[in-house]
Design a protein around this motif. Structure first.
Motif, PDB file in Angstrom:
ATOM      1  N   SER A  19       0.825  -1.213   0.000  1.00 56.39           N
ATOM      2  CA  SER A  19       0.000   0.000   0.000  1.00 56.39           C
ATOM      3  C   SER A  19       0.859   1.264   0.000  1.00 56.39           C
ATOM      4  CB  SER A  19      -0.986  -0.006   1.169  1.00 56.39           C
ATOM      5  OG  SER A  19      -0.322  -0.009   2.406  1.00 56.39           O
ATOM      6  N   ILE A  20       1.928   1.283   0.781  1.00 55.22           N
ATOM      7  CA  ILE A  20       2.801   2.457   0.804  1.00 55.22           C
ATOM      8  C   ILE A  20       3.489   2.645  -0.548  1.00 55.22           C
ATOM      9  CG2 ILE A  20       4.929   3.413   1.791  1.00 55.22           C
ATOM     10  CD1 ILE A  20       4.034   2.202   4.477  1.00 55.22           C
ATOM     11  N   LEU A  21       4.002   1.563  -1.113  1.00 57.92           N
ATOM     12  CA  LEU A  21       4.650   1.662  -2.430  1.00 57.92           C
ATOM     13  C   LEU A  21       3.677   2.151  -3.498  1.00 57.92           C
ATOM     14  CD1 LEU A  21       6.970  -1.472  -2.530  1.00 57.92           C
ATOM     15  CD2 LEU A  21       7.657   0.937  -2.643  1.00 57.92           C
ATOM     16  N   PHE A  22       2.447   1.652  -3.446  1.00 58.04           N
ATOM     17  CA  PHE A  22       1.468   2.069  -4.441  1.00 58.04           C
ATOM     18  C   PHE A  22       1.197   3.571  -4.339  1.00 58.04           C
ATOM     19  CE2 PHE A  22      -2.427   2.605  -6.734  1.00 58.04           C
ATOM     20  CZ  PHE A  22      -2.344   1.673  -7.750  1.00 58.04           C
ATOM     21  N   VAL A  23       1.033   4.080  -3.121  1.00 59.48           N
ATOM     22  CA  VAL A  23       0.786   5.512  -2.941  1.00 59.48           C
ATOM     23  C   VAL A  23       1.976   6.335  -3.437  1.00 59.48           C
ATOM     24  CG1 VAL A  23       0.483   7.341  -1.211  1.00 59.48           C
ATOM     25  CG2 VAL A  23      -0.888   5.272  -1.076  1.00 59.48           C
ATOM     26  N   LEU A  24       3.176   5.886  -3.150  1.00 59.62           N
ATOM     27  CA  LEU A  24       4.367   6.622  -3.570  1.00 59.62           C
ATOM     28  C   LEU A  24       4.566   6.615  -5.079  1.00 59.62           C
ATOM     29  CD1 LEU A  24       6.899   5.542  -0.800  1.00 59.62           C
ATOM     30  CD2 LEU A  24       5.748   7.763  -1.040  1.00 59.62           C
ATOM     31  N   LEU A  25       4.204   5.518  -5.735  1.00 56.95           N
ATOM     32  CA  LEU A  25       4.488   5.360  -7.160  1.00 56.95           C
ATOM     33  C   LEU A  25       3.297   5.604  -8.083  1.00 56.95           C
ATOM     34  CD1 LEU A  25       6.723   2.157  -6.902  1.00 56.95           C
ATOM     35  CD2 LEU A  25       7.462   4.552  -7.058  1.00 56.95           C
ATOM     36  N   MET A  26       2.092   5.756  -7.532  1.00 55.85           N
ATOM     37  CA  MET A  26       0.909   5.906  -8.395  1.00 55.85           C
ATOM     38  C   MET A  26       0.976   7.212  -9.186  1.00 55.85           C
ATOM     39  SD  MET A  26      -2.134   6.837  -5.740  1.00 55.85           S
ATOM     40  CE  MET A  26      -2.005   8.254  -4.651  1.00 55.85           C
ATOM     41  N   PRO A  27       0.411   7.197 -10.382  1.00 53.74           N
ATOM     42  CA  PRO A  27       0.333   8.451 -11.132  1.00 53.74           C
ATOM     43  C   PRO A  27      -0.617   9.404 -10.403  1.00 53.74           C
ATOM     44  CG  PRO A  27      -0.783   6.681 -12.309  1.00 53.74           C
ATOM     45  CD  PRO A  27      -0.152   6.073 -11.107  1.00 53.74           C
ATOM     46  N   LYS A  28      -0.251  10.649 -10.341  1.00 59.82           N
ATOM     47  CA  LYS A  28      -1.060  11.639  -9.630  1.00 59.82           C
ATOM     48  C   LYS A  28      -2.147  12.146 -10.578  1.00 59.82           C
ATOM     49  CE  LYS A  28       2.083  11.006  -6.544  1.00 59.82           C
ATOM     50  NZ  LYS A  28       2.667   9.758  -6.970  1.00 59.82           N
ATOM     51  N   LYS A  29      -3.395  11.811 -10.261  1.00 55.61           N
ATOM     52  CA  LYS A  29      -4.535  12.221 -11.088  1.00 55.61           C
ATOM     53  C   LYS A  29      -5.250  13.412 -10.456  1.00 55.61           C
ATOM     54  CE  LYS A  29      -4.834   8.635 -14.032  1.00 55.61           C
ATOM     55  NZ  LYS A  29      -4.764   8.738 -15.445  1.00 55.61           N
ATOM     56  N   ASN A  30      -5.895  13.204  -9.318  1.00 54.58           N
ATOM     57  CA  ASN A  30      -6.648  14.258  -8.651  1.00 54.58           C
ATOM     58  C   ASN A  30      -5.848  14.955  -7.559  1.00 54.58           C
ATOM     59  OD1 ASN A  30      -8.939  13.632 -10.152  1.00 54.58           O
ATOM     60  ND2 ASN A  30      -9.698  12.208  -8.626  1.00 54.58           N
ATOM     61  N   VAL A  34       0.758  17.380  -1.730  1.00 62.00           N
ATOM     62  CA  VAL A  34       0.072  18.041  -0.611  1.00 62.00           C
ATOM     63  C   VAL A  34      -1.295  17.378  -0.386  1.00 62.00           C
ATOM     64  CG1 VAL A  34      -0.953  20.212   0.205  1.00 62.00           C
ATOM     65  CG2 VAL A  34       1.277  20.229  -0.933  1.00 62.00           C
ATOM     66  N   GLY A  35      -2.025  17.147  -1.461  1.00 62.64           N
ATOM     67  CA  GLY A  35      -3.323  16.482  -1.361  1.00 62.64           C
ATOM     68  C   GLY A  35      -3.200  15.072  -0.821  1.00 62.64           C
ATOM     69  N   ILE A  36      -2.158  14.375  -1.241  1.00 67.51           N
ATOM     70  CA  ILE A  36      -1.913  13.022  -0.734  1.00 67.51           C
ATOM     71  C   ILE A  36      -1.669  13.078   0.764  1.00 67.51           C
ATOM     72  CG2 ILE A  36      -0.221  11.134  -0.747  1.00 67.51           C
ATOM     73  CD1 ILE A  36      -0.059  11.559  -3.815  1.00 67.51           C
ATOM     74  N   PHE A  37      -0.852  14.027   1.200  1.00 67.51           N
ATOM     75  CA  PHE A  37      -0.563  14.175   2.629  1.00 67.51           C
ATOM     76  C   PHE A  37      -1.842  14.472   3.413  1.00 67.51           C
ATOM     77  CE2 PHE A  37       0.536  16.814   6.297  1.00 67.51           C
ATOM     78  CZ  PHE A  37       1.365  15.936   6.977  1.00 67.51           C
ATOM     79  N   ILE A  38      -2.642  15.419   2.943  1.00 69.90           N
ATOM     80  CA  ILE A  38      -3.889  15.780   3.632  1.00 69.90           C
ATOM     81  C   ILE A  38      -4.816  14.580   3.727  1.00 69.90           C
ATOM     82  CG2 ILE A  38      -6.010  17.145   3.427  1.00 69.90           C
ATOM     83  CD1 ILE A  38      -4.238  19.362   2.165  1.00 69.90           C
ATOM     84  N   THR A  39      -5.035  13.899   2.627  1.00 68.55           N
ATOM     85  CA  THR A  39      -5.932  12.747   2.604  1.00 68.55           C
ATOM     86  C   THR A  39      -5.400  11.624   3.479  1.00 68.55           C
ATOM     87  OG1 THR A  39      -6.550  13.338   0.351  1.00 68.55           O
ATOM     88  CG2 THR A  39      -7.128  11.121   1.083  1.00 68.55           C
ATOM     89  N   ALA A  85      -7.677   4.869   1.075  1.00 70.98           N
ATOM     90  CA  ALA A  85      -8.461   6.095   0.929  1.00 70.98           C
ATOM     91  C   ALA A  85      -7.760   7.088   0.007  1.00 70.98           C
ATOM     92  CB  ALA A  85      -8.694   6.723   2.304  1.00 70.98           C
ATOM     93  N   THR A  86      -6.458   7.218   0.133  1.00 75.62           N
ATOM     94  CA  THR A  86      -5.694   8.135  -0.706  1.00 75.62           C
ATOM     95  C   THR A  86      -5.732   7.691  -2.163  1.00 75.62           C
ATOM     96  OG1 THR A  86      -4.254   8.656   1.167  1.00 75.62           O
ATOM     97  CG2 THR A  86      -3.427   9.204  -1.027  1.00 75.62           C
ATOM     98  N   ILE A  87      -5.607   6.411  -2.397  1.00 71.80           N
ATOM     99  CA  ILE A  87      -5.692   5.881  -3.765  1.00 71.80           C
ATOM    100  C   ILE A  87      -7.079   6.156  -4.340  1.00 71.80           C
ATOM    101  CG2 ILE A  87      -5.675   3.754  -5.131  1.00 71.80           C
ATOM    102  CD1 ILE A  87      -3.525   2.735  -3.017  1.00 71.80           C
ATOM    103  N   PHE A  88      -8.113   5.927  -3.524  1.00 70.71           N
ATOM    104  CA  PHE A  88      -9.483   6.179  -3.968  1.00 70.71           C
ATOM    105  C   PHE A  88      -9.658   7.644  -4.376  1.00 70.71           C
ATOM    106  CE2 PHE A  88     -13.799   7.622  -3.206  1.00 70.71           C
ATOM    107  CZ  PHE A  88     -14.552   6.695  -3.905  1.00 70.71           C
ATOM    108  N   VAL A  89      -9.281   8.560  -3.512  1.00 70.41           N
ATOM    109  CA  VAL A  89      -9.462   9.990  -3.794  1.00 70.41           C
ATOM    110  C   VAL A  89      -8.618  10.410  -4.996  1.00 70.41           C
ATOM    111  CG1 VAL A  89      -9.149  12.333  -2.877  1.00 70.41           C
ATOM    112  CG2 VAL A  89     -10.135  10.547  -1.424  1.00 70.41           C
ATOM    113  N   ASN A  90      -7.422   9.877  -5.120  1.00 70.23           N
ATOM    114  CA  ASN A  90      -6.566  10.230  -6.241  1.00 70.23           C
ATOM    115  C   ASN A  90      -7.169   9.824  -7.586  1.00 70.23           C
ATOM    116  OD1 ASN A  90      -4.039  11.159  -7.461  1.00 70.23           O
ATOM    117  ND2 ASN A  90      -3.733   9.000  -7.913  1.00 70.23           N
ATOM    118  N   PHE A  91      -7.775   8.663  -7.655  1.00 66.62           N
ATOM    119  CA  PHE A  91      -8.306   8.169  -8.933  1.00 66.62           C
ATOM    120  C   PHE A  91      -9.801   8.399  -9.106  1.00 66.62           C
ATOM    121  CE2 PHE A  91      -4.435   5.603  -8.477  1.00 66.62           C
ATOM    122  CZ  PHE A  91      -3.836   5.893  -9.697  1.00 66.62           C
TER     123      PHE A  91
END
Length: 164
Positions: A19-30, A34-39, A85-91
């Motif tokens: 899960s941590i690797l996915f968040v770090l490496l995922m393409p940033k969509k939304n 900063v948004g990742i940190f907040i979420t 949750a961060t992955i969900f909000v991002n995509f």
């Protein structure tokens, strides 16, 4: 401190790492960083609050060792749900809201089912399938609302998909 002393602990560490690797490496969509940190921080706080109430106040389930919070418990509670949750909000895409809600509900159910099957989580007054409506409400209503409230209103002058 012993490492990997509980049944199914390997599963927890695998979930945390993935899960941590996915968040770090995922393409940033939304989201941007900063948004990742907040979420992530917001979601981790909610998870800690509700899981602590579920485990200690209502005794719905136990993780690894009932008496204390282990390092693996802390990482599981602090990182995995917040990452999801961060992955969900991002995509998240409003046009595909039902699909997102169903896919993420199924994902969370499977991950929780794995915790039970591998022996890391013991249900007391809880059944794994009880989580399905909870996850669905979170992903169909709460996180879309969070996304709209937090990121759509913070910067109305950005193009679609370019939020904090």
């Amino acid at each position: 401190m012993e490492f990997m002393k509980y049944e199914g602990e390997w599963y927890v560490w695998a979930l945390v790492a993935i899960s941590i690797l996915f968040v770090l490496l995922m393409p940033k969509k939304n989201l941007t960083w900063v948004g990742i940190f907040i979420t992530f921080v917001f979601s981790a706080g909610l998870t800690w609050t509700f899981d602590t109430m579920s485990m200690s106040t209502f005794n719905l389930f136990d993780l690894a060792k009932k008496i204390s919070i282990e390092l693996s418990d802390a990482f599981l509670i602090g990182f995995v749900p917040a990452s999801i949750a961060t992955i969900f909000v991002n995509f998240y895409n409003r046009k595909k809201a039902w699909m997102f809600a169903l896919v993420f509900t199924l994902l969370c159910f499977i991950l929780e089912f794995g915790l039970v099957q591998f022996g890391y989580m013991k249900n007391n007054s809880w059944n794994t399938w009880y989580g399905i409506p909870v996850y669905f409400i979170i992903f169909k209503f709460f996180f879309p609302w969070f996304y709209e409230l937090t990121f759509k209103t913070m910067n109305k002058n950005t193009n679609e998909g370019e939020f904090i």
